[in-house]
Design a protein around this motif. Sequence first.
Motif, PDB file in Angstrom:
ATOM      1  N   ARG A 255      -0.086  -0.547  20.500  1.00  0.00           N
ATOM      2  CA  ARG A 255       0.614   0.586  19.701  1.00  0.00           C
ATOM      3  C   ARG A 255      -0.243   0.968  18.412  1.00  0.00           C
ATOM      4  NH1 ARG A 255       6.892  -0.181  19.093  1.00  0.00           N
ATOM      5  NH2 ARG A 255       6.548   1.541  18.294  1.00  0.00           N
ATOM      6  N   LEU A 256      -1.209   0.211  18.083  1.00  0.00           N
ATOM      7  CA  LEU A 256      -1.765   0.206  16.702  1.00  0.00           C
ATOM      8  C   LEU A 256      -3.010   1.405  17.118  1.00  0.00           C
ATOM      9  CD1 LEU A 256      -2.028  -3.095  15.337  1.00  0.00           C
ATOM     10  CD2 LEU A 256      -0.248  -1.422  14.891  1.00  0.00           C
ATOM     11  N   TYR A 257      -3.286   1.820  18.200  1.00  0.00           N
ATOM     12  CA  TYR A 257      -4.150   3.113  18.340  1.00  0.00           C
ATOM     13  C   TYR A 257      -3.829   4.215  18.119  1.00  0.00           C
ATOM     14  CZ  TYR A 257      -7.351  -0.235  21.075  1.00  0.00           C
ATOM     15  OH  TYR A 257      -8.131  -1.040  21.659  1.00  0.00           O
ATOM     16  N   GLY A 258      -4.673   4.995  17.096  1.00  0.00           N
ATOM     17  CA  GLY A 258      -4.099   6.427  16.494  1.00  0.00           C
ATOM     18  C   GLY A 258      -3.444   6.580  15.434  1.00  0.00           C
ATOM     19  N   VAL A 259      -3.133   5.287  14.680  1.00  0.00           N
ATOM     20  CA  VAL A 259      -2.247   5.023  13.740  1.00  0.00           C
ATOM     21  C   VAL A 259      -2.939   4.620  12.498  1.00  0.00           C
ATOM     22  CG1 VAL A 259      -0.171   5.415  14.976  1.00  0.00           C
ATOM     23  CG2 VAL A 259      -1.283   3.198  14.425  1.00  0.00           C
ATOM     24  N   SER A 260      -2.472   4.699  11.309  1.00  0.00           N
ATOM     25  CA  SER A 260      -2.895   4.425   9.897  1.00  0.00           C
ATOM     26  C   SER A 260      -1.911   3.212   9.688  1.00  0.00           C
ATOM     27  CB  SER A 260      -3.333   5.287   8.876  1.00  0.00           C
ATOM     28  OG  SER A 260      -3.575   4.691   7.549  1.00  0.00           O
ATOM     29  N   ILE A 261      -2.390   1.947   9.286  1.00  0.00           N
ATOM     30  CA  ILE A 261      -1.574   0.947   8.829  1.00  0.00           C
ATOM     31  C   ILE A 261      -2.164   0.440   7.183  1.00  0.00           C
ATOM     32  CG2 ILE A 261      -0.983   0.081  11.003  1.00  0.00           C
ATOM     33  CD1 ILE A 261      -2.830  -2.239  10.823  1.00  0.00           C
ATOM     34  N   GLU A 262      -1.107   0.124   6.592  1.00  0.00           N
ATOM     35  CA  GLU A 262      -1.399  -0.527   5.131  1.00  0.00           C
ATOM     36  C   GLU A 262      -1.129  -1.753   5.094  1.00  0.00           C
ATOM     37  OE1 GLU A 262      -2.261   0.514   0.929  1.00  0.00           O
ATOM     38  OE2 GLU A 262      -2.368   1.636   2.852  1.00  0.00           O
ATOM     39  N   LEU A 263      -2.262  -2.585   4.809  1.00  0.00           N
ATOM     40  CA  LEU A 263      -2.043  -4.119   4.932  1.00  0.00           C
ATOM     41  C   LEU A 263      -2.145  -4.457   3.495  1.00  0.00           C
ATOM     42  CD1 LEU A 263      -2.089  -6.931   6.355  1.00  0.00           C
ATOM     43  CD2 LEU A 263      -4.639  -6.749   6.609  1.00  0.00           C
ATOM     44  N   ARG A 264      -1.030  -5.418   3.080  1.00  0.00           N
ATOM     45  CA  ARG A 264      -0.919  -5.847   1.733  1.00  0.00           C
ATOM     46  C   ARG A 264      -0.971  -7.417   1.667  1.00  0.00           C
ATOM     47  NH1 ARG A 264      -0.441  -2.641  -2.319  1.00  0.00           N
ATOM     48  NH2 ARG A 264       0.213  -0.273  -1.900  1.00  0.00           N
ATOM     49  N   ASP A 265      -1.359  -8.170   0.637  1.00  0.00           N
ATOM     50  CA  ASP A 265      -1.440  -9.503   0.802  1.00  0.00           C
ATOM     51  C   ASP A 265      -2.137 -10.296   1.961  1.00  0.00           C
ATOM     52  OD1 ASP A 265       0.105  -9.450  -1.460  1.00  0.00           O
ATOM     53  OD2 ASP A 265       2.095  -9.472  -0.295  1.00  0.00           O
ATOM     54  N   GLY A 266      -3.289  -9.217   2.519  1.00  0.00           N
ATOM     55  CA  GLY A 266      -4.098 -10.043   3.446  1.00  0.00           C
ATOM     56  C   GLY A 266      -4.907 -10.868   3.108  1.00  0.00           C
ATOM     57  N   ARG A 267      -5.637 -11.689   4.158  1.00  0.00           N
ATOM     58  CA  ARG A 267      -6.598 -12.521   3.740  1.00  0.00           C
ATOM     59  C   ARG A 267      -7.775 -12.275   4.679  1.00  0.00           C
ATOM     60  NH1 ARG A 267      -4.387 -16.732   0.489  1.00  0.00           N
ATOM     61  NH2 ARG A 267      -2.323 -16.572   0.488  1.00  0.00           N
ATOM     62  N   ALA A 268      -9.051 -12.538   4.096  1.00  0.00           N
ATOM     63  CA  ALA A 268     -10.219 -12.303   5.051  1.00  0.00           C
ATOM     64  C   ALA A 268     -11.120 -13.443   4.562  1.00  0.00           C
ATOM     65  CB  ALA A 268     -10.876 -11.004   4.645  1.00  0.00           C
TER      66      ALA A 268
END
Length: 739
Positions: free
Chosen positions: A424-437
């Motif tokens: 369901r995440l294809y073709g949409v924009s998501i805002e990620l906060r407090d992420g870790r990389a």
Amino acid sequence: MEEVSASLRAALLEADDEYLTGLSSKGTLNRGRKDLQALSPSAQAQGEELLVTLGAETCTLRVPLGDSACTCPARGVCRHLVSAILWAKAQLGQEAAPSAAESPAVPSAAEGSSVPSAGSEAPAREAPAAKEEPPRVSLRDFTPLLDYPFEALRRAMGAKRLSRLAARLQEEGLPPMEEGSVVTVRLPWEPAVVRLLIPPEHSSCSCHSRELCPHKAEAILLYQIAKGRLEPGELTAQEEEVWDAQALRGVTDAVCGAVAAQLRTGVSRLPPSAEGSMERLAAMAHSARLPELERSLRAAASMLGRYFSRSAAYRDEALLSVLADVFDRAQRLHAASEGELAVLAGSFREEYLPCPPLRLTLLGEREFHAASGYEGRVYYFWETRENRFYTWTAARPTIYDTPRRRMTGAFQAAPWQLEGTMARLYGVSIELRDGRAARGRRLSSSGESRAAVTGSLDPWDALPPERQYTDFSRLLRDLRPHLPDGPEADRVALLLPRFCGAPSFDRVSQTFRLPLWDAKLRRLVLEVRYRKEEQAVVDALERFAEKAVRRRKQSAFLVLCSLDGDALRFYPIEVYAGWGRHGARPRPASLPAGVRLHAARPGPQGAPQRLRFPRRAGRGRSDGDARSLRGILGELSGALADLLQSGADSLPPESADRMEALARQCEDTGLHTGAALFTRLGELLQSGRHQLSPEPLPLAEAVSRAARYVTLCRERLALDAAEEDWNNETEQNETEEEE
């Protein structure tokens, strides 16, 4: 009230509501004030202490007030202690006031409530409203907070939490603080509220821990940084581990000695116990906190196991490359300074550090099956603010799996508390906060991270035009700095080919190939090595190629670039049908059977027939030089492989002459470093024939440097050859068009 000590008197008069809230809580303070209205306390001084009787309970007040005790079973500062402190403070305030003898004992206006006098049965009258006073300036000395030892704070926080704090300070700055009778520090990323008191052991935290919890340690560090006692950069500097030099040198000496002994003996004469010896050395490296050396040793042990089990996957060149890496790393660790040890040693588990808010869109995914017993999928996200890729991996162990229990990636749940599956995440924009990389922009599915869908976003609108490669030569220039060992997120690219050629399957190498051409007729080949897990990918690409002639639609390929030996490989991650067409959605290359894909746009006359057959590489002016270099590098690699198999002690006398002849060929070809390395190797072999016990380390060092040199030359030659072939094909095609 009886006379109390000067220190206790000062502590009681200075204890305001803020300080008492820090000692206990706001609720305990209100409960203690309410209970005091129905009590008739009495007091008795005993040395430096004051005993206050409140009904059936007796409170012992002492300095500091946090060390006071009560006869009730409650831990810490209970409501009885709060009532006793409020009453004693009110009594001391009345004694200091000129009209104390004429008025009943009441707490000061700052307390905001009435307290009965000693021996009085009637409730006290309300004190008249006082004028609003300016904020009270704390007279407390917070020097103990500034002098709190860093080592104790570091142990309470841990290395990972300390590194995360350093990253947050660099990106977000200091959190809000309030300094009064107590220092209140709010940690927005926890969330937690810490009230720092004097002494620091009486500080309180919203996690209700009475010990020095990580929140309290973090708050003290932040206060020290705010007051200039500590610099933010010192957090990572203080984080450096203390290395045991003697233990480290013992491990590196043992590793170098083992590799040198194997090179002198030869793999063909090694006993099967050599595999176990490498495993024991790996365990020693683990104990010495050298994870990178441990991984290399375990890889060498695995390859020796393949050799002794006569596995078809064993290669002399691969074992020599791993042994060269082991020896080189051990030598560098032995000679490294303390500042270099942390980088060379590596980490057992990469840390996921906080990253700024990310605006992501999912562009593709691929399946992986690791030999270590894990499988899963890697998802590729495009970050629209930074204009670069991030990856997220969903992996799971397969040791307990059966064919019936295995599930496809279509049912993978979305991370970061998003609802639904990854599809369901294809073709949409998501805002990620407090992420870790982690390093290489690998995202973590931390429970603290939050993501929300902000709207629809087509992939061709997400990627800027310069990241949609229609010119394959520009693609190579952009990817070259990240090859061969760069992060995976930096080796992903989206291709918009002009033509799509006919697929082919090499039965010898079991490799499926699909050629692509750009507008300048530069050729790029997608390759998939056949395995059972890659069957769906091969089937999807074959169906894609079948439609190449009949369909006129621009398609796109999301590919992963890698360097395999001396060849540049492009693996197809996703195939987009109808790139730029409204409503199109990405379809994975690993589609199930029955789903049809469209093809790339054909040429003006339906794709010229000459483009449907792969052009033989190396038709340029420097083709002879490239073949000569490949031949010499192959001979160098073969000579080193023979030395690995037979061992320096068992090589025939003419081996030294062979090394010198190869050195002369390198000099004639322009490989001056290779000439020096193989000259040195020939000299060591020649001198070793005349010694009873030759020193093994110089030979091992020479072999290690020569093997690494050959590997680097092959990698450089592969990149140069790919760029040269593309340039030559462009020139030849332009010449043919003019003719």
